[in-house]
Write a protein that holds these residues in place. Sequence first.
Motif, PDB file in Angstrom:
ATOM      1  N   GLN A  70       0.803  -1.231  -0.099  1.00 36.49           N
ATOM      2  CA  GLN A  70       0.018   0.020   0.032  1.00 36.49           C
ATOM      3  C   GLN A  70       0.970   1.251   0.158  1.00 36.49           C
ATOM      4  O   GLN A  70       1.815   1.322   0.682  1.00 36.49           O
ATOM      5  CB  GLN A  70      -0.854  -0.008   1.126  1.00 36.49           C
ATOM      6  CG  GLN A  70      -1.840   1.184   1.189  1.00 36.49           C
ATOM      7  CD  GLN A  70      -2.754   0.677   2.598  1.00 36.49           C
ATOM      8  OE1 GLN A  70      -3.323  -0.298   2.844  1.00 36.49           O
ATOM      9  NE2 GLN A  70      -2.869   1.957   3.299  1.00 36.49           N
ATOM     10  N   ASP A  89      -9.412  -4.167  -4.612  1.00 30.22           N
ATOM     11  CA  ASP A  89      -9.219  -3.932  -2.953  1.00 30.22           C
ATOM     12  C   ASP A  89     -10.624  -3.937  -2.252  1.00 30.22           C
ATOM     13  O   ASP A  89     -11.242  -3.084  -2.222  1.00 30.22           O
ATOM     14  CB  ASP A  89      -8.532  -2.592  -2.903  1.00 30.22           C
ATOM     15  CG  ASP A  89      -8.109  -2.336  -1.392  1.00 30.22           C
ATOM     16  OD1 ASP A  89      -8.607  -3.001  -0.595  1.00 30.22           O
ATOM     17  OD2 ASP A  89      -6.918  -1.493  -1.368  1.00 30.22           O
ATOM     18  N   TYR A 101     -10.965  -4.142   0.987  1.00 25.34           N
ATOM     19  CA  TYR A 101     -10.660  -3.540   2.403  1.00 25.34           C
ATOM     20  C   TYR A 101     -10.889  -2.001   2.533  1.00 25.34           C
ATOM     21  O   TYR A 101     -11.513  -1.656   3.543  1.00 25.34           O
ATOM     22  CB  TYR A 101      -9.303  -4.142   3.068  1.00 25.34           C
ATOM     23  CG  TYR A 101      -8.871  -5.369   2.720  1.00 25.34           C
ATOM     24  CD1 TYR A 101      -9.476  -6.329   3.553  1.00 25.34           C
ATOM     25  CD2 TYR A 101      -8.104  -5.898   1.778  1.00 25.34           C
ATOM     26  CE1 TYR A 101      -9.136  -7.724   3.623  1.00 25.34           C
ATOM     27  CE2 TYR A 101      -7.784  -6.919   1.564  1.00 25.34           C
ATOM     28  CZ  TYR A 101      -8.428  -7.958   2.647  1.00 25.34           C
ATOM     29  OH  TYR A 101      -8.130  -9.451   2.375  1.00 25.34           O
ATOM     30  N   ARG A 102     -10.518  -1.311   1.539  1.00 26.03           N
ATOM     31  CA  ARG A 102     -10.690   0.094   1.577  1.00 26.03           C
ATOM     32  C   ARG A 102     -11.635   0.607   0.355  1.00 26.03           C
ATOM     33  O   ARG A 102     -11.082   0.564  -0.878  1.00 26.03           O
ATOM     34  CB  ARG A 102      -9.224   0.591   1.421  1.00 26.03           C
ATOM     35  CG  ARG A 102      -8.174   0.400   2.707  1.00 26.03           C
ATOM     36  CD  ARG A 102      -6.821   1.075   2.361  1.00 26.03           C
ATOM     37  NE  ARG A 102      -6.420   0.779   0.913  1.00 26.03           N
ATOM     38  CZ  ARG A 102      -5.891   1.809   0.441  1.00 26.03           C
ATOM     39  NH1 ARG A 102      -5.750   3.252   0.852  1.00 26.03           N
ATOM     40  NH2 ARG A 102      -5.273   1.544  -0.730  1.00 26.03           N
ATOM     41  N   ALA A 114     -12.139   3.312  -0.176  1.00 26.07           N
ATOM     42  CA  ALA A 114     -11.604   4.734  -0.573  1.00 26.07           C
ATOM     43  C   ALA A 114     -10.659   4.254  -1.909  1.00 26.07           C
ATOM     44  O   ALA A 114     -10.763   4.940  -2.889  1.00 26.07           O
ATOM     45  CB  ALA A 114     -10.538   5.288   0.507  1.00 26.07           C
ATOM     46  N   ALA A 115      -9.963   2.941  -1.919  1.00 23.60           N
ATOM     47  CA  ALA A 115      -9.258   2.774  -2.859  1.00 23.60           C
ATOM     48  C   ALA A 115      -9.935   2.513  -4.245  1.00 23.60           C
ATOM     49  O   ALA A 115      -9.635   2.631  -5.249  1.00 23.60           O
ATOM     50  CB  ALA A 115      -8.692   1.429  -2.488  1.00 23.60           C
ATOM     51  N   GLN A 121     -10.843   5.848  -5.442  1.00 26.09           N
ATOM     52  CA  GLN A 121      -9.674   6.338  -6.263  1.00 26.09           C
ATOM     53  C   GLN A 121      -9.513   6.062  -7.611  1.00 26.09           C
ATOM     54  O   GLN A 121      -9.147   6.616  -8.523  1.00 26.09           O
ATOM     55  CB  GLN A 121      -8.231   5.886  -5.211  1.00 26.09           C
ATOM     56  CG  GLN A 121      -7.075   6.702  -5.564  1.00 26.09           C
ATOM     57  CD  GLN A 121      -5.942   6.206  -4.860  1.00 26.09           C
ATOM     58  OE1 GLN A 121      -6.139   5.540  -4.068  1.00 26.09           O
ATOM     59  NE2 GLN A 121      -4.813   6.499  -5.540  1.00 26.09           N
ATOM     60  N   LYS A 137     -16.634  -9.356  -1.467  1.00 27.69           N
ATOM     61  CA  LYS A 137     -15.616  -9.429  -0.733  1.00 27.69           C
ATOM     62  C   LYS A 137     -14.734 -10.683  -1.076  1.00 27.69           C
ATOM     63  O   LYS A 137     -13.965 -10.963  -0.255  1.00 27.69           O
ATOM     64  CB  LYS A 137     -15.878  -9.563   0.840  1.00 27.69           C
ATOM     65  CG  LYS A 137     -16.759  -8.462   1.563  1.00 27.69           C
ATOM     66  CD  LYS A 137     -15.681  -6.964   1.557  1.00 27.69           C
ATOM     67  CE  LYS A 137     -16.513  -5.832   1.965  1.00 27.69           C
ATOM     68  NZ  LYS A 137     -16.023  -4.720   1.479  1.00 27.69           N
ATOM     69  N   ALA A 142      -5.207  -5.287  -3.506  1.00 26.52           N
ATOM     70  CA  ALA A 142      -5.067  -4.666  -2.528  1.00 26.52           C
ATOM     71  C   ALA A 142      -3.780  -4.303  -1.716  1.00 26.52           C
ATOM     72  O   ALA A 142      -2.838  -5.521  -2.222  1.00 26.52           O
ATOM     73  CB  ALA A 142      -6.025  -5.136  -1.125  1.00 26.52           C
ATOM     74  N   ARG A 155      -0.856  -3.957   1.544  1.00 27.13           N
ATOM     75  CA  ARG A 155      -0.953  -3.684   3.162  1.00 27.13           C
ATOM     76  C   ARG A 155       0.395  -2.928   3.292  1.00 27.13           C
ATOM     77  O   ARG A 155       1.332  -2.783   2.373  1.00 27.13           O
ATOM     78  CB  ARG A 155      -0.816  -5.015   4.004  1.00 27.13           C
ATOM     79  CG  ARG A 155      -1.797  -5.886   3.753  1.00 27.13           C
ATOM     80  CD  ARG A 155      -2.980  -5.571   4.465  1.00 27.13           C
ATOM     81  NE  ARG A 155      -3.959  -6.254   3.963  1.00 27.13           N
ATOM     82  CZ  ARG A 155      -4.486  -7.632   4.285  1.00 27.13           C
ATOM     83  NH1 ARG A 155      -3.814  -8.240   5.237  1.00 27.13           N
ATOM     84  NH2 ARG A 155      -5.419  -8.198   3.862  1.00 27.13           N
TER      85      ARG A 155
END
Length: 295
Positions: A108, A137, A139-140, A142-143, A146, A165, A191, A193
């Motif tokens: 990330q 992604d 998990y986010r 926002a990603a 984006q 998911k 995704a 990390r």
Amino acid sequence: MFNNLTDKLDKALHVLKGHGSITEVNVAETLKEVRRALLDADVNFKIAKEFTNTVKEKALGQNVLTSLQPGQLMVKLVKDELTELMGGETAGLNLSGSPAVILMSGLQGSGKTTFSGKLANFLKTKKSKKPLLVACDIYRPAAINQLHVVGDQIGVEVYSEPENKNPVDIAQKAIAYAKQNGFNVVIVDTAGRLAIDEAMMTEIANVHGAINPQETLFVVDAMTGQDAVNTAKAFNDRLNFDGVVLTKLDGDTRGGAAISIKSVVDKPIKFIGTGEKMEAIDVFHPARMADRILG
Ligand code: GDP
């Protein structure tokens, strides 16, 4: 960029430039400086040592000491060897599939999402391709947003399933969607990390295994120096990726990553990122990078 390395190598090589004749001691002294400069730029110790040994052997083999312009010959040898160390030739992308599938991997913040957009834009405008971007992604949120912002900016469609998911499922459905809708390149943004962890590695390895991409690219922030090499190794051990993308080369960064990564993972650097804008992408040219490093 690479000010430290450039300055130091310049200084070291300056000793030889313009010298009418030099001795074996001069060669050894200069290479010691070259090695120090490489180490200062975060190049792995073993690689720096091998590098200077190779240049020394070649220098002596080519009779640098008795040549008319020994300084220039040494500069050329150092440049050529540095070019070789970074892969020699420019390495292209394999876009043979229909669609060709490109998987992005990396930590990330490395610049994966930005680069996904840059690559889509590059393939669309320079290679007349019809790319589809895929947000994997889970998990986010926002990603995902984006990537949609990036897609809107460059006029490239983005496939996402915010409620899903299961990244393997999303990637597979995206490829099916691409086939049905005439997209010939699929770029899967995964995704990341902040540090390497088992869950992330398993997840991306599962996506990789399920979609069998033509190109798996490892995106890495050039500013992370020696860490970049360690991260590259960890991802390569798991994914056996096809190429490296070195981002943030516009920053105040050192050359170490570019020099070390290729030798440690034996994979070519294919692209560089040189800014936040969608146009800030370049094909990686080892010789140009060597020139830039040496000044
Ligand atoms: P991701 O988490 O790997 O998807 O990384 P992002 O694409 O979100 O990038 C992280 C940050 O780095 C963002 O602020 C980007 O604008 C910035 N960034 C990405 N590539 C470059 C680059 O080549 N140069 C510079 N200066 N910034 C970059």
